[in-house]
Design an enzyme around this catalytic site. Sequence first.
Site, PDB file in Angstrom:
ATOM      1  N   LYS A 157     -43.825  -8.037 -39.850  1.00 14.83           N
ATOM      2  CA  LYS A 157     -45.283  -7.922 -39.733  1.00 14.83           C
ATOM      3  C   LYS A 157     -45.712  -6.522 -39.288  1.00 14.83           C
ATOM      4  O   LYS A 157     -46.822  -6.096 -39.571  1.00 14.83           O
ATOM      5  CB  LYS A 157     -45.819  -8.987 -38.797  1.00 14.83           C
ATOM      6  CG  LYS A 157     -45.687 -10.391 -39.394  1.00 14.83           C
ATOM      7  CD  LYS A 157     -46.348 -11.457 -38.577  1.00 14.83           C
ATOM      8  CE  LYS A 157     -46.316 -12.797 -39.290  1.00 14.83           C
ATOM      9  NZ  LYS A 157     -44.950 -13.404 -39.310  1.00 14.83           N
TER      10      LYS A 157
HETATM   11  C1  LIG Z   1     -44.512 -14.329 -40.231  1.00  9.06           C
HETATM   12  C2  LIG Z   1     -43.060 -14.489 -40.493  1.00  9.06           C
HETATM   13  C3  LIG Z   1     -42.577 -15.158 -41.634  1.00  9.06           C
HETATM   14  C4  LIG Z   1     -43.488 -15.830 -42.634  1.00  9.06           C
HETATM   15  O1  LIG Z   1     -44.240 -14.913 -43.383  1.00  9.06           O
HETATM   16  P1  LIG Z   1     -45.540 -15.370 -44.190  1.00  9.06           P
HETATM   17  O2  LIG Z   1     -46.194 -14.126 -44.645  1.00  9.06           O
HETATM   18  O3  LIG Z   1     -46.383 -16.123 -43.187  1.00  9.06           O
HETATM   19  O4  LIG Z   1     -45.109 -16.249 -45.301  1.00  9.06           O
HETATM   20  C5  LIG Z   1     -41.203 -15.206 -41.838  1.00  9.06           C
HETATM   21  N1  LIG Z   1     -40.354 -14.662 -40.953  1.00  9.06           N
HETATM   22  C6  LIG Z   1     -40.770 -14.021 -39.839  1.00  9.06           C
HETATM   23  C7  LIG Z   1     -39.769 -13.471 -38.889  1.00  9.06           C
HETATM   24  C8  LIG Z   1     -42.135 -13.908 -39.568  1.00  9.06           C
HETATM   25  O5  LIG Z   1     -42.559 -13.275 -38.449  1.00  9.06           O
END
Ligand SMILES: *Cc1c(COP(=O)(O)O)cnc(C)c1O
Length: 474
Positions: free
Chosen positions: A113
Site C-alpha cells: 500500500k
Molecule cells: C491490502 C492488502 C491486500 C489486499 O489488497 P486489495 O487491494 O485490498 O485487494 C493484500 N495483502 C496485503 C499485505 C495488504 O495489505
Amino acid sequence: MRYVSTRGGMPPATFSEILLGGLAPDGGLVLPQSYPRIDDATLTRWRALPYAELAFEVLRRYADDIPEADLRELCARTYTAQVFGADDITPLRRLDTDLHLLRLSNGPTLAFKDVAMQLLGNLFEYVLARDGRELNILGATSGDTGSAAEYAMRGKRGVRVFMLSPHGRMSPFQTAQMFSLADPNIFNIAVQGVFDDCQDMVKAVSGDLAFKERWAIGTVNSINWARVVAQVVYYFRGYFAATASNDQKVSFAVPSGNFGNVLAGHIARMMGLPISRLVVATNENDVLDEFFRTGRYRPRSSAETRQTSSPSMDISKASNFERFVHDLLAGATGQVAGLWKDLETRGEFDLSGTPEFAGIADFGFVSGRSLHADRVATIRDTMQRYGVVVDTHTADGLFVARQWREPGVPMLCLETAQPAKFADTIREALGVEPPRPAAYQGIEAHAQRFTLMPADVRLLKQYIAERVVASLAA
Ligand SMILES: *Cc1c(COP(=O)(O)O)cnc(C)c1O
C-alpha cells in the site's frame, strides 16, 4: 481526461476534482471515460525508464489537469531509493523458470500500500496548497491501511490524520509502527471496541454532512482513484523486468481483498499491456473467488467474515469490484446501478448464464482460494525450494498461482507484505523469527503516543474539532 460514475449519475469531472473525494454522488465509483491505449512504440520506450519517470508517464495520462513539470517533480520526489530501499522501487526476484516475485513491500510500512499511498501524500499536499485548502483524513484500520496512510501523510502541510484502531487488537509490531509516530499532524485514537466499532464511528462522522463540511473531513480508503492509478505503474514495470520484447505475455497473481490491487492489473491490461492471466487469490474470505468461478456475487456479513492469518484480505465485500463490473458490462451504467440495487435489496446478484459472464475469459481473470494450511505449507515450501521467506498474503498468491501457470508464460506473484509483519505464522511454518529490516529492530520499545477513547461518536467529533482548532492556533 474526464471522470464519470460507474452508475452514470455524475457530471464529468477532472482528476483534481475527484482526487480528494470518496464515492461519486450517486453512490458509485469514479472511472475515466476511457482508458488510454499504449501503442507498441510507446511500450518499447517505457522499457528503459526509471520507476519515477514511468510513474510520470502513466500518471500524466490520467492527471492531465496537473502541469507536467509539477507531476514529474511529485513522482521524482516519491519514488526514491531513500523511501523504497532500492533504485528499482519494485524489484523482481526470480524463483524458478517463469516464476517470479514482484516485490512491492519495500516502503516505510513494509506493505504494497505504500507504493500508492506515498504518491497520494505528495499529491494531496500539492493540490491542497494550490487551492488554499486543508483536509482532515478520518479512517479506521486494523493494520496495514492506517499505517500506510500515516507514513504517507506525516509532516504534510494542510493534512491531518485521525486514525481509529481497536485498542489492544493490532499486532505489537503494527501498533508500534503507528503509535511511535511523533508528527504533530498524526492523531492515533485507540477505540475501546472492535474494528467494526471503529468503522461505524467513521461512517457516523462522515454521514453528518454539516460536520464533514465544517471540519473538511476526508478519507484515503482503497476506492481512491489515484491509489488505483499509482498501482498500475508496477504492472508495467514488472512486465518489462520479466520480458525481453513486447511479443511476450506474462501473468500476475494477486493476493486480493478489496480488489484494488488486481483492478490496477486489469487497467494495465485494458491500456494494452500484454497480460495473459490475472490470478485473483483469496483466503478463507472467498467472495471474489466465488464470483469468478460462478458469476454469483454475494458479499458476506461481518459475522460471516473470518479472521485469518492473512488479515489484510479479511473482507466481507470487495469495495473496488464495481469498477470491474462496469467494464465487464461494457459501460452500461444503468445495469451497474441495477445490480447494486439488487445487492441492497437481496444481498447478492447473479451474472451466471449472461453473455457478459460467458465472455469473462476475455478479461484474463481466473481465481482460487488458499486456506491457513495452504499458506503455512507454501511458506515452508518456498523456503525449502528457493530459500525465500514470504509473508502470509504473498503465500496465498503463490499457492493459487501454481494452479494457473502456463508453459512459457512468466507468472509474477505480487509480494504484498514483508514476513516481519506476520511473525506468528512464520514461526508456525518455519520455527524461526522472520527477518526484520534494520530500521525496525526494537520498534516495540519506542515511546508510543495515542488517545484512548470509548466507542462514542460525540466524543470523537469533539476530539477532532478541538485538535483542529488547537493546531490552527499553534
Ligand atoms: C491490502 C492488502 C491486500 C489486499 O489488497 P486489495 O487491494 O485490498 O485487494 C493484500 N495483502 C496485503 C499485505 C495488504 O495489505
